[in-house]
Design an enzyme around this catalytic site. Structure first.
Site, mmCIF file in Angstrom:
data_model
loop_
_atom_site.group_PDB
_atom_site.id
_atom_site.type_symbol
_atom_site.label_atom_id
_atom_site.label_comp_id
_atom_site.label_asym_id
_atom_site.label_seq_id
_atom_site.Cartn_x
_atom_site.Cartn_y
_atom_site.Cartn_z
ATOM 1 N N CYS A 1 -6.762 21.280 44.309
ATOM 2 C CA CYS A 1 -7.982 21.943 43.848
ATOM 3 C C CYS A 1 -7.891 22.240 42.349
ATOM 4 O O CYS A 1 -7.896 21.316 41.556
ATOM 5 C CB CYS A 1 -8.238 23.200 44.681
ATOM 6 S SG CYS A 1 -9.928 23.792 44.558
ATOM 7 N N HIS B 1 -7.607 21.500 50.564
ATOM 8 C CA HIS B 1 -6.474 22.435 50.600
ATOM 9 C C HIS B 1 -5.600 22.228 51.834
ATOM 10 O O HIS B 1 -5.821 22.877 52.852
ATOM 11 C CB HIS B 1 -7.003 23.871 50.640
ATOM 12 C CG HIS B 1 -7.556 24.356 49.348
ATOM 13 N ND1 HIS B 1 -6.778 24.992 48.404
ATOM 14 C CD2 HIS B 1 -8.803 24.308 48.844
ATOM 15 C CE1 HIS B 1 -7.530 25.314 47.369
ATOM 16 N NE2 HIS B 1 -8.761 24.916 47.593
ATOM 17 N N GLU C 1 -2.727 23.356 52.386
ATOM 18 C CA GLU C 1 -1.999 24.593 52.735
ATOM 19 C C GLU C 1 -2.854 25.530 53.582
ATOM 20 O O GLU C 1 -2.349 26.484 54.153
ATOM 21 C CB GLU C 1 -1.500 25.287 51.455
ATOM 22 C CG GLU C 1 -2.513 26.142 50.713
ATOM 23 C CD GLU C 1 -3.527 25.347 49.889
ATOM 24 O OE1 GLU C 1 -3.547 24.099 49.987
ATOM 25 O OE2 GLU C 1 -4.315 25.989 49.145
#
Lengths: 223, 85
Positions: free
Chosen positions: A87, A195, A197
Site C-alpha cells: 500500500c 494488504h 497482513e
C-alpha cells in the site's frame, strides 16, 4: 530471518505487518525509524508498511522516499535484498525508483476499503512461491491513491518479463491493466496495494495473504 | 553577493494522465451552472523564497529541487518562474 519493518510518521500498518512476519513467516521483526540511515546488522528482508507517511504531503510516499532510511533500502535492494512494500509501501517504492510507474488518485475519487479478488500472475519470486500461478485469492485493499499508471514501454516490459504479481479481477481504482502488484527486474522487490497482513490469521476471517509470508519462511530460510 | 529570489513552481499532471480531481471539479462547476467548460486540470503551486547569486543559479536550483523531490516526472511536468523579491 531478520525483517526490518520501516516506520515513518503516519505509518499505521507497521505492527500488523510485524505480527504477520513474526507469526506466519517466523521472522524476527525489528522496527526501524525513518531517521535511521542504516538497516540493522544482518537484515534479511525489508518490509515497508501501509499508512499515510508524512500525511501524504506533496505526493503519497514522496517524502518517505527521500528519508535517510530510504537510501539504505535502495542500497539493500541493489545488493539483491528482498523488499516488500504494501500500500503506502508500494507508493514509497515507486517514488524511490525501485519499482517503475506511479500510483495516482483512484479513478472513482473515493477511498476504497474492501476485500478484492485478485489473480496471482506469477510464482517466480520469493514472495509468491507459496501461490500456484493463476490462483485466485481475496485480499483487502484500503487506499485513496492506488491507481497504477506507467508509460506504454514500461507496461510492455512488465508484461513481457512476467513482472505483474497480482491483477485485480474487479478493478477497484482504475489501475492500468488491472495491476495490483508488480515485481522488480530481479523479482526480489514486490510492491502491492492489497494488504496481505490483514488476511494472514484465522481471527481475521481470511488467510489468503498467509502463503506470501509462509513462502518467505521457506525462501529466505537460512539466509 | 546572494540576492533574494522567489521561485514559483507550477506542477501539473502530464497531458495524457487522467486527472480525476480536475474531472470532479468540472462536474461541480457544471452543477453550479457554468456552461461551456471543456476540461479542468488541477495542479500544485509551490513558492520557494531563496538566496542565490543570480536568476540563472536560482532557476538551476529550483530545477534540481523539482527533479529530486517536488515533481514526479513519471506523471508530472513542472514550470519554473524566478522573480526577485
Amino acid at each position: 530471518m531478520k525483517a526490518a519493518v520501516i516506520v515513518f510518521p503516519g505509518s499505521n500498518c507497521d505492527r500488523d505487518l510485524a505480527d504477520a512476519l513474526r507469526e506466519v513467516a517466523g521472522a524476527e521483526p525489528v522496527m526501524v525509524w525513518h531517521k535511521d540511515a542504516t538497516l540493522p546488522e544482518g537484515t534479511d528482508l525489508v518490509a515497508i508498511p501501509g499508512g499515510f507517511s508524512f500525511g501524504d504531503y506533496l505526493r503519497c510516499g514522496a517524502i518517505a522516499a527521500r528519508s535517510p532510511v530510504a537510501r539504505a533500502i535502495v542500497d539493500f535492494a541493489k545488493r539483491g535484498g528482498p523488499v516488500l512494500g504494501i500500500c503506502n509501501g508500494f507508493q514509497v517504492l515507486t517514488e524511490t525508483g525501485l519499482l517503475p510507474g506511479a500510483l495516482i488518485r483512484n479513478a472513482g475519487l473515493k477511498f476504497v476499503c474492501r476485500d478484492v479478488p485478485l489473480r496471482v500472475e506469477t510464482g517466480e519470486s520469493p514472495f509468491l512461491a507459496g501461490y500456484a500461478p493463476g490462483a485466485e485469492v481475496t485480499i483487502p485493499v484500503a487506499h485513496h491513491d492506488g491507481n497504477y499508471i506507467a508509460d506504454p514501454d514500461t507496461l510492455a516490459r512488465l508484461e513481457g518479463e512476467g513482472r505483474i504479481a497480482f491483477r485485480y479481477l474487479d478493478n477497484p481504482n482504475g489501475s492500468l491493466a488491472d495491476i495490483a502488484g508488480i515485481l522488480s527486474e530481479n523479482r526480489r522487490v514486490l510492491g502491492m496495494m492489497p494488504h496481505p497482513e490483514r488476511a494472514a490469521f484465522p481471527h481475521q476471517g481470511n488467510e489468503d495473504g498467509a502463503p506470501l509470508f509462509r513462502a518467505l519462511a521457506e525462501q529466505l530460510a537460512g539466509v | 553577493m546572494p540576492h533574494p529570489f522567489k521561485a514559483r513552481i507550477e506542477i501539473m499532471l502530464k497531458p495524457g494522465v487522467l486527472d480525476p480531481q480536475g474531472e470532479a471539479v468540472r462536474h461541480a462547476l457544471a452543477t453550479l451552472g457554468f456552461a461551456g467548460i471543456d476540461k479542468v486540470r488541477q495542479g500544485k503551486l509551490v513558492e520557494i523564497d531563496m538566496e542565490a547569486g543570480n536568476a540563472e543559479e536560482a532557476a538551476a536550483r529550483a530545477r534540481e529541487m523539482c527533479e529530486k523531490l517536488l515533481a514526479n516526472t513519471v506523471i508530472e511536468d513542472y514550470r519554473i518562474e524566478i522573480a526577485e523579491r
